[in-house]
Scaffold this active site. Structure first.
Site, PDB file in Angstrom:
ATOM      1  N   THR A  12       0.779  -1.127   0.025  1.00 36.25           N
ATOM      2  CA  THR A  12       0.144  -0.100   0.076  1.00 36.25           C
ATOM      3  C   THR A  12       0.725   1.302  -0.096  1.00 36.25           C
ATOM      4  O   THR A  12       0.729   2.219  -0.732  1.00 36.25           O
ATOM      5  CB  THR A  12      -0.959   0.026   1.262  1.00 36.25           C
ATOM      6  N   THR A  15       5.183  11.274   7.466  1.00 36.78           N
ATOM      7  CA  THR A  15       5.315  11.119   8.778  1.00 36.78           C
ATOM      8  C   THR A  15       6.732  11.609   9.506  1.00 36.78           C
ATOM      9  O   THR A  15       7.686  11.372   8.834  1.00 36.78           O
ATOM     10  CB  THR A  15       4.773   9.760   9.512  1.00 36.78           C
ATOM     11  N   ASP A  16       6.624  12.158  10.813  1.00 35.19           N
ATOM     12  CA  ASP A  16       8.140  12.422  11.595  1.00 35.19           C
ATOM     13  C   ASP A  16       8.808  11.045  11.562  1.00 35.19           C
ATOM     14  O   ASP A  16      10.045  11.144  11.739  1.00 35.19           O
ATOM     15  CB  ASP A  16       7.814  13.191  12.706  1.00 35.19           C
ATOM     16  N   GLU A  17       8.140   9.727  11.539  1.00 36.24           N
ATOM     17  CA  GLU A  17       8.783   8.796  11.817  1.00 36.24           C
ATOM     18  C   GLU A  17      10.070   8.264  10.742  1.00 36.24           C
ATOM     19  O   GLU A  17      10.782   7.569  11.241  1.00 36.24           O
ATOM     20  CB  GLU A  17       7.947   7.653  12.116  1.00 36.24           C
ATOM     21  N   TYR A  31       6.754   0.227   9.019  1.00 30.62           N
ATOM     22  CA  TYR A  31       5.875   1.253   8.758  1.00 30.62           C
ATOM     23  C   TYR A  31       6.687   2.498   8.282  1.00 30.62           C
ATOM     24  O   TYR A  31       6.498   2.977   7.265  1.00 30.62           O
ATOM     25  CB  TYR A  31       4.979   1.549   9.835  1.00 30.62           C
ATOM     26  N   LYS A  44       7.066   4.291   4.411  1.00 31.64           N
ATOM     27  CA  LYS A  44       6.738   5.841   4.290  1.00 31.64           C
ATOM     28  C   LYS A  44       8.047   6.257   3.697  1.00 31.64           C
ATOM     29  O   LYS A  44       7.756   7.220   2.977  1.00 31.64           O
ATOM     30  CB  LYS A  44       6.262   6.419   5.635  1.00 31.64           C
ATOM     31  N   TYR A  79       3.627   0.263  26.896  1.00 33.47           N
ATOM     32  CA  TYR A  79       4.790  -0.544  26.604  1.00 33.47           C
ATOM     33  C   TYR A  79       6.181   0.034  27.227  1.00 33.47           C
ATOM     34  O   TYR A  79       6.363   1.411  27.426  1.00 33.47           O
ATOM     35  CB  TYR A  79       5.301  -0.160  24.909  1.00 33.47           C
TER      36      TYR A  79
HETATM   37  P1  NAD Z   1      -5.586   5.543   9.090  1.00 32.90           P
HETATM   38  O1  NAD Z   1      -5.089   3.977   9.332  1.00 32.90           O
HETATM   39  O2  NAD Z   1      -6.780   5.815  10.376  1.00 32.90           O
HETATM   40  O3  NAD Z   1      -6.402   5.663   7.789  1.00 32.90           O
HETATM   41  C1  NAD Z   1      -5.976   4.960   6.552  1.00 32.90           C
HETATM   42  C2  NAD Z   1      -7.032   5.095   5.371  1.00 32.90           C
HETATM   43  O4  NAD Z   1      -6.308   4.552   4.368  1.00 32.90           O
HETATM   44  C3  NAD Z   1      -8.216   3.901   5.866  1.00 32.90           C
HETATM   45  O5  NAD Z   1      -9.413   4.849   5.552  1.00 32.90           O
HETATM   46  C4  NAD Z   1      -7.903   3.012   4.844  1.00 32.90           C
HETATM   47  O6  NAD Z   1      -9.310   2.230   4.465  1.00 32.90           O
HETATM   48  C5  NAD Z   1      -7.192   3.548   3.668  1.00 32.90           C
HETATM   49  N1  NAD Z   1      -6.481   2.677   2.864  1.00 32.90           N
HETATM   50  C6  NAD Z   1      -5.628   1.830   3.320  1.00 32.90           C
HETATM   51  N2  NAD Z   1      -5.183   1.194   2.219  1.00 32.90           N
HETATM   52  C7  NAD Z   1      -5.477   1.616   1.312  1.00 32.90           C
HETATM   53  C8  NAD Z   1      -5.468   1.429  -0.133  1.00 32.90           C
HETATM   54  N3  NAD Z   1      -4.567   0.425  -0.603  1.00 32.90           N
HETATM   55  N4  NAD Z   1      -6.009   2.062  -1.115  1.00 32.90           N
HETATM   56  C9  NAD Z   1      -7.007   3.014  -0.714  1.00 32.90           C
HETATM   57  N5  NAD Z   1      -7.347   3.212   0.733  1.00 32.90           N
HETATM   58  C10 NAD Z   1      -6.533   2.673   1.722  1.00 32.90           C
HETATM   59  O7  NAD Z   1      -4.552   6.505   9.060  1.00 32.90           O
HETATM   60  P2  NAD Z   1      -4.309   7.916   9.565  1.00 32.90           P
HETATM   61  O8  NAD Z   1      -3.929   7.681  10.819  1.00 32.90           O
HETATM   62  O9  NAD Z   1      -5.388   8.514   9.218  1.00 32.90           O
HETATM   63  O10 NAD Z   1      -3.052   8.441   8.801  1.00 32.90           O
HETATM   64  C11 NAD Z   1      -3.423   8.953   7.450  1.00 32.90           C
HETATM   65  C12 NAD Z   1      -2.083   9.159   6.920  1.00 32.90           C
HETATM   66  O11 NAD Z   1      -1.157  10.128   7.609  1.00 32.90           O
HETATM   67  C13 NAD Z   1      -0.979   8.272   6.527  1.00 32.90           C
HETATM   68  O12 NAD Z   1      -0.384   8.308   5.287  1.00 32.90           O
HETATM   69  C14 NAD Z   1      -0.285   8.288   7.760  1.00 32.90           C
HETATM   70  O13 NAD Z   1       1.042   7.684   7.364  1.00 32.90           O
HETATM   71  C15 NAD Z   1       0.200   9.713   8.149  1.00 32.90           C
HETATM   72  N6  NAD Z   1       0.551  10.057   9.334  1.00 32.90           N
HETATM   73  C16 NAD Z   1      -0.293   9.754  10.267  1.00 32.90           C
HETATM   74  C17 NAD Z   1      -0.004  10.310  11.630  1.00 32.90           C
HETATM   75  C18 NAD Z   1      -0.851   9.929  12.808  1.00 32.90           C
HETATM   76  O14 NAD Z   1      -0.765  10.351  13.970  1.00 32.90           O
HETATM   77  N7  NAD Z   1      -1.991   9.244  12.555  1.00 32.90           N
HETATM   78  C19 NAD Z   1       0.981  11.087  11.975  1.00 32.90           C
HETATM   79  C20 NAD Z   1       1.871  11.474  10.711  1.00 32.90           C
HETATM   80  C21 NAD Z   1       1.460  11.053   9.252  1.00 32.90           C
HETATM   81  O1  TDX Z   2      -1.031  -0.015  23.530  1.00 31.78           O
HETATM   82  C1  TDX Z   2      -0.091   0.796  23.396  1.00 31.78           C
HETATM   83  N1  TDX Z   2       0.772   1.009  24.144  1.00 31.78           N
HETATM   84  C2  TDX Z   2       1.692   1.996  24.134  1.00 31.78           C
HETATM   85  O2  TDX Z   2       2.612   2.189  25.217  1.00 31.78           O
HETATM   86  C3  TDX Z   2       0.040   1.473  22.153  1.00 31.78           C
HETATM   87  C4  TDX Z   2      -0.918   1.210  20.795  1.00 31.78           C
HETATM   88  C5  TDX Z   2       1.069   2.329  21.923  1.00 31.78           C
HETATM   89  N2  TDX Z   2       1.926   2.617  22.910  1.00 31.78           N
HETATM   90  C6  TDX Z   2       2.762   3.701  22.846  1.00 31.78           C
HETATM   91  C7  TDX Z   2       3.906   3.524  21.737  1.00 31.78           C
HETATM   92  C8  TDX Z   2       4.306   4.846  21.244  1.00 31.78           C
HETATM   93  O3  TDX Z   2       5.456   5.380  21.812  1.00 31.78           O
HETATM   94  O4  TDX Z   2       2.341   4.882  22.596  1.00 31.78           O
HETATM   95  C9  TDX Z   2       3.171   5.774  21.741  1.00 31.78           C
HETATM   96  C10 TDX Z   2       2.168   6.015  20.479  1.00 31.78           C
HETATM   97  O5  TDX Z   2       1.815   4.830  20.007  1.00 31.78           O
HETATM   98  P1  TDX Z   2       0.839   4.649  18.579  1.00 31.78           P
HETATM   99  O6  TDX Z   2      -0.590   5.160  19.023  1.00 31.78           O
HETATM  100  O7  TDX Z   2       0.998   3.233  18.120  1.00 31.78           O
HETATM  101  O8  TDX Z   2       1.585   5.732  17.425  1.00 31.78           O
HETATM  102  P2  TDX Z   2       2.988   5.888  16.908  1.00 31.78           P
HETATM  103  O9  TDX Z   2       3.624   4.461  17.086  1.00 31.78           O
HETATM  104  O10 TDX Z   2       3.783   6.858  17.745  1.00 31.78           O
HETATM  105  O11 TDX Z   2       2.666   6.157  15.549  1.00 31.78           O
HETATM  106  C11 TDX Z   2       1.742   7.146  15.065  1.00 31.78           C
HETATM  107  O12 TDX Z   2       2.236   8.454  14.921  1.00 31.78           O
HETATM  108  C12 TDX Z   2       2.843   8.792  13.662  1.00 31.78           C
HETATM  109  C13 TDX Z   2       0.756   6.767  13.956  1.00 31.78           C
HETATM  110  O13 TDX Z   2       0.320   5.349  14.191  1.00 31.78           O
HETATM  111  C14 TDX Z   2       1.593   6.912  12.856  1.00 31.78           C
HETATM  112  O14 TDX Z   2       0.876   6.554  11.529  1.00 31.78           O
HETATM  113  C15 TDX Z   2       2.327   7.885  12.424  1.00 31.78           C
HETATM  114  O15 TDX Z   2       3.070   8.130  11.482  1.00 31.78           O
END
Ligand code: NAD
Ligand code: TDX
Length: 336
Positions: A100, A125-127, A150, A154, A207
């Site tokens: 994906t 993402t900052d990751e 992941y 990205k 964690y």
């Molecule tokens: P999410 O997992 O909530 O949503 C992802 C969406 O993408 C879902 O609706 C899913 O159905 C769709 N999707 C997955 N595979 C697909 C495919 N092959 N074709 C079409 N659609 C598909 O993710 P999110 O947290 O909303 O993150 C959105 C974007 O932002 C991602 O690119 C993620 O890397 C980036 N991002 C997220 C965070 C965060 O904190 N959540 C931070 C920085 C960057």
């Molecule tokens: O059950 C948990 N216990 C725990 O300690 C989970 C789910 C997470 N954690 C910790 C791991 C991380 O240090 O919390 C922090 C946040 O974890 P996540 O919510 O899984 O986020 P993270 O791994 O930081 O990544 C998120 O931010 C950057 C998004 O999922 C990514 O898509 C984005 O790029």
């Protein structure tokens, strides 16, 4: 203007679709989403009948389908939010992340190049920068050093975007954001998971030592940043987005328990995530000074509002945790 927003049924994508549909009634917003376990059209119930909104189900990595869609719709802008987004899942099943996040991005870039767009914006993402020690910040010049499957997927996608700009002159931007929080955040992620477990008097799995640091940004502030970069960002540039809200995970968990009036005895320290990045912190100076961005949420009020949103939208998350997600939930945390 016609915008393709991919992943618009997910957490950030749905918040962005709502923001754009309401802010720009003259734009047409096409939401393309595969509706994986993380995609949920319930996130968009309030805007689904707006005349400037359209949903299409499909896979960004399906090259023929993407080609056909671009041919038919003639998009002006493409914003790629679609991704596999959960780090823990990438540790158990990296392949779908490559499929994906990398193949999907490549298919979109090829279609954008073939049919021409005003801009292709990649939501990253900052990751991709890896991890920080006690001090310092990620800037746009920080070398990429992804540590999880992941973030590696990205980072690979970001390099393809860069290459399509350098090699083919495709007008692109990349935004790299820190951890988002807010409404419609999927219950596998830290903040919603902890809120929901606490409400259900279940253990809160923290964690390692709980001292890993994330830099939290309200999803609405992220949406506003993407809107700015889309319209004003210099072609070819990367923009970091972050709220300067560094918190340890244990702090976040305790804040949630306090607001919900639940005991800290629910906290359970569990085995650490392999390759767990210690600290993320974004330097968003470029976005602030060059494009005039400023976040409107302060974390204390933002998290309070977010907790209230989960209290007021129980049905939304109950539907999710009773479905397919439940199986994954069990495999990760047991049947608790
Ligand atoms: P999410 O997992 O909530 O949503 C992802 C969406 O993408 C879902 O609706 C899913 O159905 C769709 N999707 C997955 N595979 C697909 C495919 N092959 N074709 C079409 N659609 C598909 O993710 P999110 O947290 O909303 O993150 C959105 C974007 O932002 C991602 O690119 C993620 O890397 C980036 N991002 C997220 C965070 C965060 O904190 N959540 C931070 C920085 C960057
Ligand atoms: O059950 C948990 N216990 C725990 O300690 C989970 C789910 C997470 N954690 C910790 C791991 C991380 O240090 O919390 C922090 C946040 O974890 P996540 O919510 O899984 O986020 P993270 O791994 O930081 O990544 C998120 O931010 C950057 C998004 O999922 C990514 O898509 C984005 O790029």
């Amino acid at each position: 203007m016609k915008l393709l927003v991919t992943g618009g049924a997910g957490f950030i994508g749905s918040n962005f679709v709502r923001y754009m549909v309401n802010k720009y009634p003259d734009y047409t917003i096409v939401n393309l989403d595969l509706l994986t376990y993380a995609g949920n059209l319930e996130n968009l119930k309030d805007i689904e009948n707006k005349p400037n909104y359209k949903f299409v189900r499909g896979d960004i990595a399906d090259r023929d389908f993407i080609h056909g869609l671009f041919q038919e719709e003639k998009f002006d802008y493409v914003l790629n939010f679609a991704a596999e987004s959960h780090v823990d899942r990438s540790i158990t099943d990296p392949g779908i992340f490559v499929q994906t996040n990398i193949q999907g991005t490549l298919a979109l870039l090829d279609a954008a190049k073939t049919f021409g767009v005003k801009k292709y914006l990649q939501v990253s993402t900052d990751e991709v920068y890896g991890t920080l020690g006690e001090t310092g910040y990620f800037t746009e010049e920080t070398p990429l050093a992804a540590n999880s499957p992941y973030s590696a997927s990205k980072a690979g996608a970001d390099l393809l975007v860069r290459a399509y700009n350098e090699t083919f002159g495709l007008p692109t931007n990349i935004t790299r954001c820190s951890n988002n929080y807010g409404p419609y955040h999927f219950p596998e992620k830290l903040i919603p998971l902890m809120i929901i477990n606490a409400l259900n008097d279940k253990e809160l799995p923290v964690y390692g030592d709980g001292l890993n640091v994330r830099d939290w940004l309200h999803v609405e502030d992220h949406c506003q940043a993407i809107d700015l970069v889309l319209h004003k960002g210099l072609v070819g540039e990367v923009y970091n987005v972050g709220g300067n809200n560094e918190r340890t995970n244990i702090d976040i968990v305790k804040t949630i328990l306090k607001q919900l009036g639940k005991p800290e005895s629910l906290i359970k320290f569990v085995k650490d995530r392999p390759g767990h990045d210690r600290r993320y912190a974004i330097d968003a100076t470029k976005l602030r000074t060059e494009l005039g961005w400023s976040p409107k949420y302060n974390f204390d009020t933002g998290i309070e509002q977010t907790i209230n949103w989960y209290l007021n939208n129980k049905e939304w998350w109950e539907n999710i945790i009773s479905g397919e997600y439940q199986e994954y939930f069990k495999s990760q945390y047991g049947d608790r």
